[in-house]
Motif scaffolding. Structure first.
Motif, PDB file in Angstrom:
ATOM      1  N   PHE A   1      -7.433  -4.631   0.511  1.00  0.00           N
ATOM      2  CA  PHE A   1      -5.968  -4.581   0.443  1.00  0.00           C
ATOM      3  C   PHE A   1      -5.404  -3.789   1.612  1.00  0.00           C
ATOM      4  O   PHE A   1      -6.107  -3.025   2.277  1.00  0.00           O
ATOM      5  N   ASN A   2      -4.112  -4.000   1.847  1.00  0.00           N
ATOM      6  CA  ASN A   2      -3.425  -3.409   2.992  1.00  0.00           C
ATOM      7  C   ASN A   2      -3.355  -1.896   2.902  1.00  0.00           C
ATOM      8  O   ASN A   2      -3.365  -1.310   1.813  1.00  0.00           O
ATOM      9  N   ALA A   3      -3.269  -1.260   4.060  1.00  0.00           N
ATOM     10  CA  ALA A   3      -3.052   0.183   4.130  1.00  0.00           C
ATOM     11  C   ALA A   3      -1.552   0.443   4.310  1.00  0.00           C
ATOM     12  O   ALA A   3      -0.737  -0.172   3.621  1.00  0.00           O
ATOM     13  N   GLY A   4      -1.179   1.331   5.237  1.00  0.00           N
ATOM     14  CA  GLY A   4       0.210   1.754   5.333  1.00  0.00           C
ATOM     15  C   GLY A   4       0.947   1.227   6.541  1.00  0.00           C
ATOM     16  O   GLY A   4       0.546   0.247   7.174  1.00  0.00           O
TER      17      GLY A   4
ATOM     18  N   ARG B   1       7.165  -4.746  -1.222  1.00  0.00           N
ATOM     19  CA  ARG B   1       6.593  -3.418  -1.018  1.00  0.00           C
ATOM     20  C   ARG B   1       5.233  -3.349  -1.698  1.00  0.00           C
ATOM     21  O   ARG B   1       4.910  -4.170  -2.563  1.00  0.00           O
ATOM     22  N   SER B   2       4.465  -2.344  -1.318  1.00  0.00           N
ATOM     23  CA  SER B   2       3.188  -2.089  -1.981  1.00  0.00           C
ATOM     24  C   SER B   2       2.978  -0.590  -2.083  1.00  0.00           C
ATOM     25  O   SER B   2       3.564   0.196  -1.330  1.00  0.00           O
TER      26      SER B   2
ATOM     27  N   PRO C   1       7.527  -8.687  -4.575  1.00  0.00           N
ATOM     28  CA  PRO C   1       8.875  -8.811  -4.030  1.00  0.00           C
ATOM     29  C   PRO C   1       9.909  -8.055  -4.858  1.00  0.00           C
ATOM     30  O   PRO C   1       9.637  -7.596  -5.969  1.00  0.00           O
ATOM     31  N   ALA C   2      11.111  -7.939  -4.288  1.00  0.00           N
ATOM     32  CA  ALA C   2      12.291  -7.401  -4.979  1.00  0.00           C
ATOM     33  C   ALA C   2      12.079  -5.985  -5.492  1.00  0.00           C
ATOM     34  O   ALA C   2      12.607  -5.608  -6.534  1.00  0.00           O
TER      35      ALA C   2
ATOM     36  N   ILE D   1       5.019  -2.514   3.712  1.00  0.00           N
ATOM     37  CA  ILE D   1       6.089  -3.311   3.129  1.00  0.00           C
ATOM     38  C   ILE D   1       6.265  -4.591   3.944  1.00  0.00           C
ATOM     39  O   ILE D   1       5.647  -4.767   4.988  1.00  0.00           O
ATOM     40  N   ASN D   2       7.112  -5.471   3.435  1.00  0.00           N
ATOM     41  CA  ASN D   2       7.458  -6.770   4.022  1.00  0.00           C
ATOM     42  C   ASN D   2       6.397  -7.825   3.689  1.00  0.00           C
ATOM     43  O   ASN D   2       5.210  -7.530   3.534  1.00  0.00           O
TER      44      ASN D   2
END
Length: 427
Positions: free
Chosen positions: A226-229, A324-325, A341-342, A365-366
């Motif tokens: 998963f994504n980091a920052g 966002r995450s 989302p949202a 995010i995004n």
């Protein structure tokens, strides 16, 4: 009458190899010198034209490269934004994103389409027991829950004895934007080992021993990635990995710490942990900081509804409802990931708290950057993107991006601990 012959006219000697032609003086032409200011103005204009052509050629080439480079994102908008932030027009990009979200805000009310809902799997453990207790179903902030909303389902590779290491579910982001769903993943850290994979773009520098692509050997036990920052220029924090301080760590900064034994922790740097080894004596392998904690003491921190660019990021602040995450840690050490989302930053914090987080932080995010992927397959068999499933159908990143050598951003990988790779020790 004279007998003398008339003088003979002497012919002019013709130029030859040994005869120099007579010099003829050319009358000087009337020269008109330009005024000095015109002379220099012409040269300044010519130099400016050359410099302009060079600049436009450079930006044209780099923009063309960015728009065709998948590491800059899936959409052309994301690729242009990444290019802009790399070339000094980040404030313009942020302004454009802000105005776009003002004009096209998240939809209010409604119900999600079936295509937005993740497919859930029902897999009963074959034998053995879950090392950490799976949390209770999540309560939805919506007035009427959807079928399956908040109920945990196994995801990703199982242990050798058939015990899931990850469970996932979905919930609505809040009581207003009810046509969207947020994905949530719960990770049993007793069964999983974490690893931060660094990128040449984020944090930059390198080379690093752990970077994309995930190797075939490492893929034999992978369960999730998963994504980091944020980009480090926007993260308001530091980065440490491979015994090297890439960017100085900020005291109080929200941090994910990975130890060399694969255990992980999350909290405020200097308060919840330092560079000291963990309780088992394992030294710090990596520290990834991003902004400030959004959950502390099992509740959202104060001030999340204020548009604070320093605390919640220069990109959109925290008040817009966008993709966002975030990640949190529970009281028993499990990790929870939320993304979708949202989400305002307040919604993200509330979702992490409902999932049991006692401390939590925002990640990237995004749309192009929020991605959580689980992978399936027999233990010991290499996998790639074809065996990957994103947490939500709306996550547009290909599950194979972490296996591509063009992926330049940092990310986390969760793999089965050696104990759970063998049926005789999995319990």
């Amino acid at each position: 009458m004279s007998n003398e012959a008339p003088p003979r006219s002497q012919s002019r000697p013709q130029p030859g190899p040994n005869v120099r032609a007579p010099y003829r003086r050319t009358p000087p032409r009337h020269s008109r010198r330009l005024p000095a200011y015109i002379y220099w103005r012409r040269r300044v204009i010519a130099a400016a034209v050359v410099v302009t052509l060079v600049i436009f050629s450079y930006y044209g080439v780099t923009l063309g490269f960015a728009l065709s480079n998948p590491s800059y994102g899936v959409s052309l908008q994301a690729r242009f934004a990444e290019w802009g932030r790399q070339h000094g027009i980040g404030p313009v990009v942020t302004w454009a994103e802000t105005e776009y979200n003002k004009i096209f805000p998240a939809k209010v009310g409604g119900t999600p389409s079936l295509s937005a809902l993740p497919k859930t799997a029902t897999v009963a453990p074959l034998k053995g027991s879950q090392p950490l207790p799976v949390p209770a179903p999540l309560a939805t902030p919506a007035a009427v829950p959807l079928a399956g909303e908040g109920k945990w389902s196994p995801a990703g590779r199982l242990s050798a004895s058939g015990v899931p290491a990850i469970y996932t579910t979905f919930v609505r982001p809040d009581a207003i934007h009810t046509s969207y769903v947020v994905g949530v993943a719960w990770m049993d850290t007793k069964m999983l080992s974490g690893q931060l994979y660094s990128g040449s773009q984020i944090p930059g520098g390198g080379p690093y021993p752990f970077t994309a692509p995930i190797s075939a050997q490492a893929s034999k036990t992978i369960v999730a990635a998963f994504n980091a920052g944020f980009r480090m220029s926007d993260a308001n924090g530091g980065y440490y990995t491979n015994n090297k301080m890439i960017i100085p760590l900020r005291p109080g900064g929200a941090s994910i710490v990975v130890y060399k034994d694969g255990t992980m922790n999350l909290g405020a740097w200097g308060r919840d942990f330092t560079m000291a080894p963990n309780a088992a004596g394992s030294p710090v392998a990596s520290v990834r900081q991003n902004l400030t904690l959004i959950v502390d003491g099992a509740k959202p921190v104060a001030g999340l509804n204020n548009p604070n660019a320093i605390a919640w990021g220069k990109t959109l602040g925290g008040t817009f409802n966008v993709w966002r995450s975030g990640m949190g840690i529970t009281s028993d050490g499990a990790l929870v990931y939320a993304g979708g989302p949202a989400l305002s930053i307040s919604d993200l914090a509330n979702t992490l708290v409902r999932a049991g987080a006692v401390r939590g932080m925002e990640l990237d995010i995004n749309t192009d950057w929020v991605q959580y992927t689980t992978y399936t397959g027999p233990i010991g068999t290499p996998v790639n993107g074809t065996q990957g499933t994103n947490l939500l159908p709306g996550m547009i990143g290909n599950p194979g991006r972490f296996f591509a050598n063009w992926w330049l951003r940092d990310f986390f990988v969760m793999s089965l601990n050696p104990k759970y790779q063998n049926a005789s020790t999995a319990g």
